[in-house]
Design an enzyme around this catalytic site. Sequence first.
Site, PDB file in Angstrom:
ATOM      1  N   GLU A  96       0.828  -1.205   0.000  1.00 47.34           N
ATOM      2  CA  GLU A  96       0.000   0.000   0.000  1.00 47.34           C
ATOM      3  C   GLU A  96       0.865   1.259   0.000  1.00 47.34           C
ATOM      4  O   GLU A  96       0.534   2.250  -0.657  1.00 47.34           O
ATOM      5  CB  GLU A  96      -0.956  -0.009   1.192  1.00 47.34           C
ATOM      6  CG  GLU A  96      -1.937  -1.176   1.211  1.00 47.34           C
ATOM      7  CD  GLU A  96      -2.778  -1.314  -0.047  1.00 47.34           C
ATOM      8  OE1 GLU A  96      -2.930  -0.327  -0.793  1.00 47.34           O
ATOM      9  OE2 GLU A  96      -3.285  -2.418  -0.309  1.00 47.34           O
ATOM     10  N   ASP A 101       3.201  -4.606  -5.639  1.00 47.30           N
ATOM     11  CA  ASP A 101       3.626  -5.928  -5.147  1.00 47.30           C
ATOM     12  C   ASP A 101       5.147  -6.016  -5.073  1.00 47.30           C
ATOM     13  O   ASP A 101       5.712  -6.514  -4.090  1.00 47.30           O
ATOM     14  CB  ASP A 101       3.107  -7.035  -6.071  1.00 47.30           C
ATOM     15  CG  ASP A 101       1.703  -7.494  -5.725  1.00 47.30           C
ATOM     16  OD1 ASP A 101       1.181  -7.078  -4.669  1.00 47.30           O
ATOM     17  OD2 ASP A 101       1.130  -8.275  -6.508  1.00 47.30           O
TER      18      ASP A 101
END
Length: 636
Positions: A485, A548
């Site tokens: 995030e 990711d």
Amino acid sequence: MSDKINNDLIKDDLYQAVNGEWLKTAQIPADKATTGGFADLTDNIEETLMNDFDKLLDGSQTTDDQYLQEFIKYYRIVADYDKRDAEGFKPAQKSLDQIEQLENLDDWQAHLYDLTMDGNVSPFELYVAPDMKDTQHYALNAEVPSLILPDKTYYEEGNQQAAALLDVYSHMVLKLFKLAGYSDEFANEMLQGALKFDRSLAPHEKDSTQRADYAKDYNKYSFEDFVKLSSNIDLASFTKQLIKTTPDQVIVSEPKFYEALDDLVNPETFADMKAWIFVKRLTGVASLLSDEARIIGGEFGRALSGSKEPKSKKKSAYYFATGQFDQVVGLYYAHRYFGETAKNDVFKMVEKMVAVYQKRLSENDWLSEDTKKKAVTKLSALSIQVGYPDELDPLYKKFVVNEDENLYQNDERFTHIILQDHFSRWGKEVDRTRWEMPAHMVNAYYNPSFNVIVFPAAILQAPFYSLKQSSSENYGGIGAVIAHEISHAFDNNGAQFDEMGNLHNWWTDDDMKHFKALAQDEIDQFDGLETKAGKVKGKLVVSENIADAGGLSCALEAAKGEDDADIRAFFINWGRIWRMKSSLEREKLLLSIDVHSPNELRANVQPKNLTDFYTTFNVKPGDGMYLPEEKRVNIW
């Protein structure tokens, strides 16, 4: 965790090595499209909350929380299928009649405000959101309507899924018409008109890959220029009805669509547009009516997802009721099941991850000093929200249930409250503390307009996080999610927003050029990868893959900094959190519209980019998990 790991397979396929035994026996529930990972946590929360609420429903337990009391009243109405079955389509008849009786465009325009506040669709959509270039203030935005099929690519010639899906949709709609008491002739006429109008919209809309670049949604029009986009709709008067004033600007997400508005909505297309609005209303209200209507109305959704059966009455009532009162339910869950110890521990993990990211930015070897300083400034301004909001969103305090009314009437009233609250925000200062997810939702997010990362309580469970797991397991789980995030602040979309969340280029030209080349490497690494559902679209999934990659790499660094570091356990838990078994239908759908890569690829591709994976598992050329150094992608 006591899962059986196939150590011999890790070099070739981390995902299968960690999850292979589980995949052999895992069964997808008949009323769902997935099992494993996120879905298992959701199922556990579902079971826990349903048991709790059953005791409140039957009166064996009580609550002093007045907002939870309103939720239980609503839940009881939703679950009263005897009453819903007895009333059939009657509660929605007035709403359907209102659409059927529209005579022409002028008549539609005269009723447009009321139709909108009742929750009906329109061939254009106005909404209020923080101005992307001035996030302290709300702006009026113009969006495009949702199509019947999931994406415009389904309308292109040669799409093999489209015909079958439209067949399911058509049969569902005709059954609902019959259930509502309409003639076959009327039903067929309305269905064909709706499909024709829907088909006319598709060429003018963006596809999912184009929408993934959401900074391009910012196209500012003066209000005078915006209202000129249609000579057949009085956009000025309708806007004033919605926000009670005249704005100076409108942000248009898809100018190409609005430039075609006169061709799409005119006296010649009115009958088809009316049919489209009617059919969308018919399908939209089905879940509020009898159980038979609910089950029929879900046929198209089940065909899309691959779910084999509709949800039971009990589960359907649970999801419907909690969906309406989601923040109320979220606070109940958080206060009862989420401890301060876990909250504080996770918050410390977030702070550690921010520190790792700050170190990486400061030591970055391809950013200029000027861009580097601004990146660190943005990271320093990042807001962190863990667990649950401090206060209930005031909107939910307005939800007062009338137990003398049926589900449809209560829902209609709540729709008015929600929309009135939404449009009343225009002209007010933006509330940057508002949570976009309830605490019982298994997810997390970064909001670029607020520069905030949010981790609802529900995701803070094993395998993502547990006080019983080692630090390396936790970093391979929630640590990687946290850093993921944070990485969104610096992905291909987030990087275009500054520390205040404003769409603003803070990069030098050379730095941005280099970053775009690295982002292209990420696109190339995934583009065309084969799955059993089809090929991955690299451009569609690039932002999530950048997140990711950054997330896994930064979490690994944090894990290595702990005294009990166990890099093997780190990577194994990374593979474990992506465990999932899905229907083929759902996988095909997600390949078309989802900005996330398939779970198996999320588990396997990113470790290939990290040297520690090779040294930990002795991965060599010829192994399935081996990637030559020149093909490894590292951005953050």
